[in-house]
Scaffold this motif. Structure first.
Motif, PDB file in Angstrom:
ATOM      1  N   LEU A  42       8.943   8.489  -1.205  1.00 33.55           N
ATOM      2  CA  LEU A  42       7.759   8.606  -2.057  1.00 33.55           C
ATOM      3  C   LEU A  42       6.827   7.411  -1.891  1.00 33.55           C
ATOM      4  N   ARG A  43       7.387   6.241  -1.672  1.00 32.55           N
ATOM      5  CA  ARG A  43       6.577   5.036  -1.496  1.00 32.55           C
ATOM      6  C   ARG A  43       5.652   5.164  -0.277  1.00 32.55           C
ATOM      7  N   ASN A  44       6.062   5.959   0.696  1.00 40.51           N
ATOM      8  CA  ASN A  44       5.247   6.136   1.900  1.00 40.51           C
ATOM      9  C   ASN A  44       3.939   6.874   1.634  1.00 40.51           C
ATOM     10  N   GLU A  45       3.812   7.480   0.482  1.00 41.80           N
ATOM     11  CA  GLU A  45       2.572   8.176   0.125  1.00 41.80           C
ATOM     12  C   GLU A  45       1.633   7.305  -0.688  1.00 41.80           C
ATOM     13  N   ALA A  46       2.066   6.144  -1.107  1.00 42.58           N
ATOM     14  CA  ALA A  46       1.256   5.293  -1.998  1.00 42.58           C
ATOM     15  C   ALA A  46      -0.026   4.814  -1.325  1.00 42.58           C
ATOM     16  N   TRP A  47      -0.031   4.637  -0.025  1.00 44.22           N
ATOM     17  CA  TRP A  47      -1.223   4.146   0.669  1.00 44.22           C
ATOM     18  C   TRP A  47      -2.395   5.102   0.524  1.00 44.22           C
ATOM     19  N   ARG A  48      -2.106   6.391   0.359  1.00 48.44           N
ATOM     20  CA  ARG A  48      -3.173   7.388   0.235  1.00 48.44           C
ATOM     21  C   ARG A  48      -3.989   7.217  -1.047  1.00 48.44           C
ATOM     22  N   TYR A  49      -3.419   6.567  -2.021  1.00 46.00           N
ATOM     23  CA  TYR A  49      -4.076   6.415  -3.319  1.00 46.00           C
ATOM     24  C   TYR A  49      -4.728   5.044  -3.476  1.00 46.00           C
ATOM     25  N   GLU A  50      -4.799   4.272  -2.410  1.00 44.66           N
ATOM     26  CA  GLU A  50      -5.376   2.928  -2.451  1.00 44.66           C
ATOM     27  C   GLU A  50      -6.910   3.021  -2.475  1.00 44.66           C
ATOM     28  N   PRO A  51      -7.559   2.688  -3.612  1.00 49.39           N
ATOM     29  CA  PRO A  51      -9.013   2.843  -3.691  1.00 49.39           C
ATOM     30  C   PRO A  51      -9.770   1.888  -2.776  1.00 49.39           C
ATOM     31  N   ASN A  52      -9.201   0.735  -2.450  1.00 51.14           N
ATOM     32  CA  ASN A  52      -9.902  -0.194  -1.562  1.00 51.14           C
ATOM     33  C   ASN A  52     -10.013   0.355  -0.142  1.00 51.14           C
ATOM     34  N   ALA A  53      -9.035   1.112   0.285  1.00 48.42           N
ATOM     35  CA  ALA A  53      -9.037   1.642   1.645  1.00 48.42           C
ATOM     36  C   ALA A  53      -9.787   2.969   1.746  1.00 48.42           C
ATOM     37  N   PHE A  54      -9.599   3.837   0.762  1.00 54.82           N
ATOM     38  CA  PHE A  54     -10.155   5.179   0.854  1.00 54.82           C
ATOM     39  C   PHE A  54     -11.145   5.516  -0.248  1.00 54.82           C
TER      40      PHE A  54
END
Length: 107
Positions: A42-54
């Protein structure tokens, strides 16, 4: 092809992304926990929710809806200006009416 010196990006360390920082994923983790399950990936999906990146959902939607609007409207104005300057399209709405062609024939 020259000019490429080093990586053009930086890869953040995986420990930066945590399920606890993302409310949507935390909800999934808790729902799985209530059923006695867990998702180790599940932690591998956390990057998708990063507002600074996306960005946020609203900012991505705004970008999707209005991308190219400025250049499109500018080209529209250039086209209208060119048509006006060259006299293209003047009188196209008449379809030949009012040019001495009377439908009523006098005998």
């Amino acid at each position: 092809m020259g000019g490429h010196h080093g990586e053009p990006y930086t890869v953040p360390h995986p420990s930066v992304y945590k399920v606890e920082n993302v409310p949507q994923l935390l909800e999934v983790k808790e729902a799985l926990g209530r059923q006695g399950l867990s998702d180790p990936w599940l932690r591998n999906e956390a990057w998708r929710y990063e507002p600074n990146a996306f960005g946020t959902h609203a900012s991505r939607l705004r970008t999707f809806m209005f991308r190219g609007l400025g250049i499109g409207f500018s080209l529209f104005l250039v086209t209208i200006g060119a048509e006006y300057a060259l006299g293209i399209g003047k009188g196209q709405g008449d379809h030949g009416h009012g040019h001495g062609h009377d439908d009523k024939k006098e005998h």
